[in-house]
Design a protein around this motif. Structure first.
Motif, PDB file in Angstrom:
ATOM      1  N   ALA A  82       0.838  -1.193   0.000  1.00  0.00           N
ATOM      2  CA  ALA A  82       0.000   0.000   0.000  1.00  0.00           C
ATOM      3  C   ALA A  82       0.875   1.246   0.000  1.00  0.00           C
ATOM      4  CB  ALA A  82      -0.913  -0.007   1.214  1.00  0.00           C
ATOM      5  N   LYS A  83       0.381   2.291  -0.662  1.00  0.00           N
ATOM      6  CA  LYS A  83       1.115   3.551  -0.703  1.00  0.00           C
ATOM      7  C   LYS A  83       1.128   4.204   0.667  1.00  0.00           C
ATOM      8  CE  LYS A  83       0.156   4.735  -5.516  1.00  0.00           C
ATOM      9  NZ  LYS A  83      -0.475   5.739  -6.421  1.00  0.00           N
ATOM     10  N   ALA A  84       2.250   4.850   0.981  1.00  0.00           N
ATOM     11  CA  ALA A  84       2.329   5.604   2.227  1.00  0.00           C
ATOM     12  C   ALA A  84       1.470   6.859   2.100  1.00  0.00           C
ATOM     13  CB  ALA A  84       3.775   5.984   2.518  1.00  0.00           C
ATOM     14  N   PRO A  85       0.900   7.342   3.193  1.00  0.00           N
ATOM     15  CA  PRO A  85       0.119   8.587   3.131  1.00  0.00           C
ATOM     16  C   PRO A  85       0.999   9.750   2.669  1.00  0.00           C
ATOM     17  CG  PRO A  85      -0.236   7.446   5.216  1.00  0.00           C
ATOM     18  CD  PRO A  85       0.898   6.760   4.540  1.00  0.00           C
ATOM     19  N   ALA A  86       0.399  10.677   1.940  1.00  0.00           N
ATOM     20  CA  ALA A  86       1.144  11.859   1.513  1.00  0.00           C
ATOM     21  C   ALA A  86       1.357  12.815   2.687  1.00  0.00           C
ATOM     22  CB  ALA A  86       0.397  12.571   0.386  1.00  0.00           C
ATOM     23  N   ILE A  87       0.329  12.929   3.544  1.00  0.00           N
ATOM     24  CA  ILE A  87       0.391  13.839   4.686  1.00  0.00           C
ATOM     25  C   ILE A  87      -0.229  13.158   5.895  1.00  0.00           C
ATOM     26  CG2 ILE A  87      -0.375  16.060   5.635  1.00  0.00           C
ATOM     27  CD1 ILE A  87      -0.636  17.080   2.762  1.00  0.00           C
ATOM     28  N   THR A  88       0.483  13.173   7.002  1.00  0.00           N
ATOM     29  CA  THR A  88      -0.101  12.762   8.276  1.00  0.00           C
ATOM     30  C   THR A  88       0.214  13.833   9.309  1.00  0.00           C
ATOM     31  OG1 THR A  88       1.875  11.510   8.917  1.00  0.00           O
ATOM     32  CG2 THR A  88       0.112  10.291   7.799  1.00  0.00           C
ATOM     33  N   ALA A  89      -0.691  14.027  10.223  1.00  0.00           N
ATOM     34  CA  ALA A  89      -0.476  15.003  11.299  1.00  0.00           C
ATOM     35  C   ALA A  89      -1.186  14.517  12.548  1.00  0.00           C
ATOM     36  CB  ALA A  89      -0.994  16.380  10.904  1.00  0.00           C
TER      37      ALA A  89
END
Length: 339
Positions: free
Chosen positions: A14-21
């Protein structure tokens, strides 16, 4: 799905998230602007952040794009830690703010070449990139004209083109279509869709236009008083709001009276000869109304379905009194150094 993707293995990671906060907080003096927000935005998607003026949308963009320090919380942008990898983040993002960054004294081409110089592209690559973007944004005919002569829509297209000179993988668009006419706004929508569909770019969009979020975003979050108060797809958010109904109009008061006896919970309007029957707008609920009318021989003149839209969501969820949380209270949370 394309043939190439169909033949690809189905066990890819699975692709990693582009943005996490996590837990982003920001205060200005005793004014708490962001009150611990969490985000998880998929790569190659459009994420829209909605909220009234002063909700904290622009502050969120400025923090995630490294323009503003947080008081607490953490984030990762394209896999890079916001606190430690500022330069790496800046190399993969682009920002188009509420106010155009176009230089009115320069031509369209000169504005793009200036951005190419700022990205340290060599002269040949800079010119190639400028020519490509002028063509893509349908600005080739005004290459040599100064930006001062451009319409609002042309300026916004040039502004976004300037953002793309550095080939960013994540783009922050802070109210990108404010002030544009409907035709120019839809042109911008097509450009944004193309960036995502054709190039896999991730778009973080803030907007005051609820139709814009409905049209573009796969996921939408509602920010109010610095807190995320709802998040989901457009359909999921609409389902949070009651008020869906089927509106049935009749030819005369006798038919209206008969129908009112069938649907006891319906709201009757004698003047317009209509019933408002609660319903979620689904085919089964619509069929049930029609079947009930047919079974009793009551004829309706017209029927319309109303389901809550994002306007209903926005007006219902936002504008409530701020929770009893102040910057002073938030200060009790140990701050985490960030950028």
């Amino acid at each position: 799905m394309t043939a190439a993707r169909t033949s690809a293995p189905t066990t890819t990671a699975a692709k990693a998230p582009a943005i996490t906060a996590t837990g982003l907080r920001k205060s200005y003096g005793d004014k708490l602007v962001l009150d611990g927000i969490d985000l998880d935005i998929a790569e190659g998607s459009v994420f829209a952040l909605l909220g009234p003026n002063g909700a904290g949308k622009t502050t969120t963009v400025e923090i995630l794009s490294t323009l503003l320090r947080t008081d607490a919380g953490s984030a990762r942008i394209a896999g890079h830690d916001l606190a430690r990898d500022t330069e790496a983040i800046r190399s993969v993002i682009g920002v188009t703010g509420q106010f155009s960054a176009v230089d009115n004294l320069l031509t369209a081409e000169e504005n793009l070449l200036l951005m190419a110089d700022l990205h340290h592209l060599d002269r040949r690559e800079g010119r190639r990139r400028a020519t490509e973007l002028l063509r893509r944004f349908e600005l080739s005919d005004v290459t040599g004209k100064t930006a001062a002569t451009f319409s609002g829509g042309m300026r916004r297209k040039l502004d976004l083109a300037m953002t793309l000179v550095g080939d960013p993988r994540i783009i922050f668009l802070d109210e990108p279509t404010t002030g544009l006419d409907p035709r120019s706004r839809r042109t911008m929508w097509d450009i944004i869709r193309g960036l995502v569909a054709d190039e896999g770019v991730t778009i973080f969009l803030t907007t005051q236009y609820l139709e814009e979020a409905d049209q573009l975003a796969g996921r939408i979050a509602v920010l109010d008083h610095g807190r995320l108060i709802a998040e989901g797809t457009a359909d999921e958010l609409k389902q949070l709001i009651p008020g869906g109904h089927i509106r049935v109009r009749f030819a005369d008061s006798r038919a209206l009276e008969a129908a009112a006896g069938i649907f006891g919970i319906a709201a009757r309007d004698e003047e317009s000869l209509t019933l408002r029957i609660p319903g979620d707008g689904s085919l089964p609920s619509l069929r049930a109304v029609l079947d009930a009318l047919e079974a009793t021989g009551v004829a309706a003149e017209s029927l319309t379905v109303h389901t809550p839209d994002l306007d209903d969501v926005f007006l219902t969820l936002t504008g409530q009194p701020r929770p009893a949380t102040t910057a002073a209270a938030a200060a009790a949370v140990p701050p985490k150094e960030n950028v």
